[in-house]
Design a protein around this motif. Sequence first.
Motif, PDB file in Angstrom:
ATOM      1  N   MET A   1      15.728 114.010  38.257  1.00 28.33           N
ATOM      2  CA  MET A   1      16.712 113.509  37.291  1.00 28.33           C
ATOM      3  C   MET A   1      16.041 112.569  36.290  1.00 28.33           C
ATOM      4  O   MET A   1      16.314 112.636  35.090  1.00 28.33           O
TER       5      MET A   1
ATOM      6  N   LYS B   1      26.680 116.495  25.479  1.00 27.50           N
ATOM      7  CA  LYS B   1      26.592 117.133  26.784  1.00 27.50           C
ATOM      8  C   LYS B   1      26.348 116.038  27.826  1.00 27.50           C
ATOM      9  O   LYS B   1      25.527 115.150  27.605  1.00 27.50           O
TER      10      LYS B   1
ATOM     11  N   ILE C   1      22.981 111.441  30.966  1.00 27.76           N
ATOM     12  CA  ILE C   1      23.091 111.462  32.426  1.00 27.76           C
ATOM     13  C   ILE C   1      23.875 110.227  32.840  1.00 27.76           C
ATOM     14  O   ILE C   1      23.528 109.107  32.455  1.00 27.76           O
TER      15      ILE C   1
ATOM     16  N   THR D   1      27.075 117.376  41.222  1.00 29.18           N
ATOM     17  CA  THR D   1      26.795 117.178  39.801  1.00 29.18           C
ATOM     18  C   THR D   1      27.659 118.114  38.968  1.00 29.18           C
ATOM     19  O   THR D   1      27.728 119.312  39.245  1.00 29.18           O
ATOM     20  N   TYR D   2      28.312 117.534  37.967  1.00 28.00           N
ATOM     21  CA  TYR D   2      29.100 118.300  36.997  1.00 28.00           C
ATOM     22  C   TYR D   2      28.359 118.315  35.664  1.00 28.00           C
ATOM     23  O   TYR D   2      27.793 117.299  35.260  1.00 28.00           O
ATOM     24  N   PHE D   3      28.416 119.454  34.994  1.00 27.62           N
ATOM     25  CA  PHE D   3      27.852 119.588  33.659  1.00 27.62           C
ATOM     26  C   PHE D   3      29.021 119.767  32.700  1.00 27.62           C
ATOM     27  O   PHE D   3      29.754 120.750  32.789  1.00 27.62           O
TER      28      PHE D   3
ATOM     29  N   MET E   1      25.686 115.174  32.001  1.00 27.52           N
ATOM     30  CA  MET E   1      25.398 115.543  33.384  1.00 27.52           C
ATOM     31  C   MET E   1      25.935 114.394  34.234  1.00 27.52           C
ATOM     32  O   MET E   1      25.412 113.279  34.188  1.00 27.52           O
TER      33      MET E   1
ATOM     34  N   MET F   1      18.875 121.829  36.171  1.00 22.64           N
ATOM     35  CA  MET F   1      19.317 120.884  35.141  1.00 22.64           C
ATOM     36  C   MET F   1      19.084 121.492  33.757  1.00 22.64           C
ATOM     37  O   MET F   1      19.963 121.459  32.896  1.00 22.64           O
TER      38      MET F   1
ATOM     39  N   TYR G   1      21.439 124.747  33.263  1.00 23.32           N
ATOM     40  CA  TYR G   1      22.853 124.457  33.075  1.00 23.32           C
ATOM     41  C   TYR G   1      23.130 123.746  31.744  1.00 23.32           C
ATOM     42  O   TYR G   1      24.165 123.965  31.137  1.00 23.32           O
ATOM     43  N   THR G   2      22.213 122.885  31.298  1.00 16.17           N
ATOM     44  CA  THR G   2      22.446 122.193  30.036  1.00 16.17           C
ATOM     45  C   THR G   2      22.169 123.100  28.836  1.00 16.17           C
ATOM     46  O   THR G   2      22.782 122.938  27.782  1.00 16.17           O
TER      47      THR G   2
ATOM     48  N   ASN H   1      26.624 112.915  37.803  1.00 19.68           N
ATOM     49  CA  ASN H   1      26.113 113.055  39.163  1.00 19.68           C
ATOM     50  C   ASN H   1      26.741 112.007  40.077  1.00 19.68           C
ATOM     51  O   ASN H   1      26.784 110.833  39.732  1.00 19.68           O
TER      52      ASN H   1
ATOM     53  N   ILE I   1      21.161 115.031  25.921  1.00 22.30           N
ATOM     54  CA  ILE I   1      22.006 115.091  27.113  1.00 22.30           C
ATOM     55  C   ILE I   1      22.136 113.692  27.708  1.00 22.30           C
ATOM     56  O   ILE I   1      21.160 112.960  27.812  1.00 22.30           O
TER      57      ILE I   1
END
Length: 169
Positions: A83, A63, A96, A140-142, A65, A162, A165-166, A67, A94
């Motif tokens: 963040m 996954k 980032i 920000t895209y997940f 994130m 955050m 969405y995750t 940004n 996850i």
Amino acid sequence: MIKKIFAAVTLIALMTVAVVQAMEKEEQPDNLPGLGVGLKAPDFELKNLEGKTVKLSDYAGKKVMLNFWATWCPPCKAEMPDMQKFYKEAGDDIVILAVNIDPQYDVAGFAKEMNISFPILLDEKDKVSTVYKILTIPTTYFIDEKGIIRHKYLSALPIEKMREYTEDM
């Protein structure tokens, strides 16, 4: 009389099919600026603050994130502590990737001042921000484990979102 009953039954059956199809319809792409939810996230290649090349595809099966931000952006600065906290709590679950769109400024100094330890990538020629159609920052895209954009958030992202969405990917 039989024709009326047949017509009524047919009408009810057609309405039922329409309702079921409407309920099963997948989520429509959003109307916010940038790439739409449900699309495959385009791969890219950027250098991080240490000069090492990083690709989105390096994180296939994880996954992500993703940004987009700038050092001069007050909402970007406001979301950085959340963040960083989220990065620490998420661990290896996850990834980032923070794509900076103004690398001509002191991004490393900004990261040090904000105590940021998650990866910062430098979009020196605006290639990635152009591909992702970034019009507002922060954005920000997940991205899920299959590389599909599952959520998009425009503006400073609170840690609650955050987490939400995750978990929902």
